[in-house]
Design a protein around this motif. Sequence first.
Motif, PDB file in Angstrom:
ATOM      1  N   VAL A  93       0.869  -1.171   0.000  1.00  0.00           N
ATOM      2  CA  VAL A  93       0.000   0.000   0.000  1.00  0.00           C
ATOM      3  C   VAL A  93       0.908   1.223   0.000  1.00  0.00           C
ATOM      4  N   TYR A  94       0.682   2.111  -0.946  1.00  0.00           N
ATOM      5  CA  TYR A  94       1.513   3.314  -1.088  1.00  0.00           C
ATOM      6  C   TYR A  94       0.767   4.511  -0.515  1.00  0.00           C
ATOM      7  N   TYR A  95       1.479   5.266   0.323  1.00  0.00           N
ATOM      8  CA  TYR A  95       0.902   6.409   1.008  1.00  0.00           C
ATOM      9  C   TYR A  95       1.585   7.706   0.581  1.00  0.00           C
ATOM     10  N   GLY A 118      -2.105  10.459   3.383  1.00  0.00           N
ATOM     11  CA  GLY A 118      -3.226  10.019   2.586  1.00  0.00           C
ATOM     12  C   GLY A 118      -3.735   8.683   3.084  1.00  0.00           C
ATOM     13  N   GLN A 119      -4.779   8.202   2.441  1.00  0.00           N
ATOM     14  CA  GLN A 119      -5.408   6.958   2.897  1.00  0.00           C
ATOM     15  C   GLN A 119      -4.728   5.721   2.316  1.00  0.00           C
ATOM     16  N   GLY A 120      -3.923   5.902   1.293  1.00  0.00           N
ATOM     17  CA  GLY A 120      -3.183   4.781   0.697  1.00  0.00           C
ATOM     18  C   GLY A 120      -3.855   4.237  -0.553  1.00  0.00           C
ATOM     19  N   THR A 121      -3.025   3.694  -1.425  1.00  0.00           N
ATOM     20  CA  THR A 121      -3.518   3.036  -2.633  1.00  0.00           C
ATOM     21  C   THR A 121      -2.717   1.753  -2.843  1.00  0.00           C
ATOM     22  N   GLN A 122      -3.408   0.678  -3.178  1.00  0.00           N
ATOM     23  CA  GLN A 122      -2.768  -0.636  -3.289  1.00  0.00           C
ATOM     24  C   GLN A 122      -2.063  -0.768  -4.634  1.00  0.00           C
ATOM     25  N   VAL A 123      -0.823  -1.230  -4.579  1.00  0.00           N
ATOM     26  CA  VAL A 123      -0.067  -1.593  -5.781  1.00  0.00           C
ATOM     27  C   VAL A 123       0.309  -3.057  -5.651  1.00  0.00           C
ATOM     28  N   THR A 124      -0.084  -3.852  -6.628  1.00  0.00           N
ATOM     29  CA  THR A 124       0.220  -5.278  -6.626  1.00  0.00           C
ATOM     30  C   THR A 124       0.981  -5.618  -7.899  1.00  0.00           C
ATOM     31  N   VAL A 125       2.164  -6.192  -7.728  1.00  0.00           N
ATOM     32  CA  VAL A 125       3.001  -6.584  -8.863  1.00  0.00           C
ATOM     33  C   VAL A 125       3.031  -8.103  -8.905  1.00  0.00           C
ATOM     34  N   SER A 126       2.380  -8.662  -9.896  1.00  0.00           N
ATOM     35  CA  SER A 126       2.253 -10.116  -9.959  1.00  0.00           C
ATOM     36  C   SER A 126       1.941 -10.541 -11.382  1.00  0.00           C
ATOM     37  N   SER A 127       2.424 -11.730 -11.730  1.00  0.00           N
ATOM     38  CA  SER A 127       2.096 -12.279 -13.042  1.00  0.00           C
ATOM     39  C   SER A 127       0.866 -13.185 -12.952  1.00  0.00           C
TER      40      SER A 127
END
Length: 127
Positions: A93-95, A118-127
């Motif tokens: 989660v990026y803030y 901030g409230q955060g935003t999800q970043v998911t790195v996956s194949s």
Amino acid sequence: QVQLVESGGGLVQPGGSLKLSCEASGRTFSNYAMAWFRRAPGKEREFVAAISWGGSSSYYADAVKGRFAISRNNAKNTVFLQMNSLKPDDTAVYYCAAAPRNKYRNQPITPREIAYWGQGTQVTVSS
């Protein structure tokens, strides 16, 4: 009071790119140095990048140096984080965060120095 709202997170494949945005409202945006932090599952929140109030100087954590770029547009009260060559380890989660402008010293800003989050935003790195 400053309100910070992140956007731009999502799912991306390894090697891909994402650009996060953070829009600020409230007090004068240029009074603040801006930063990005992240928290991966089961880990502490960690510093990612910071930018000075005018945008002329930036600083990065070693883990993202050369892959991520922080920028800001004071006319639009927005800070960005361009993320390239993403790896699964970047999943978090990026803030977005604002600190008083004198807290930028070309070194990591600590969570204790942050005035607004901030409230955060999800970043998911996956194949």
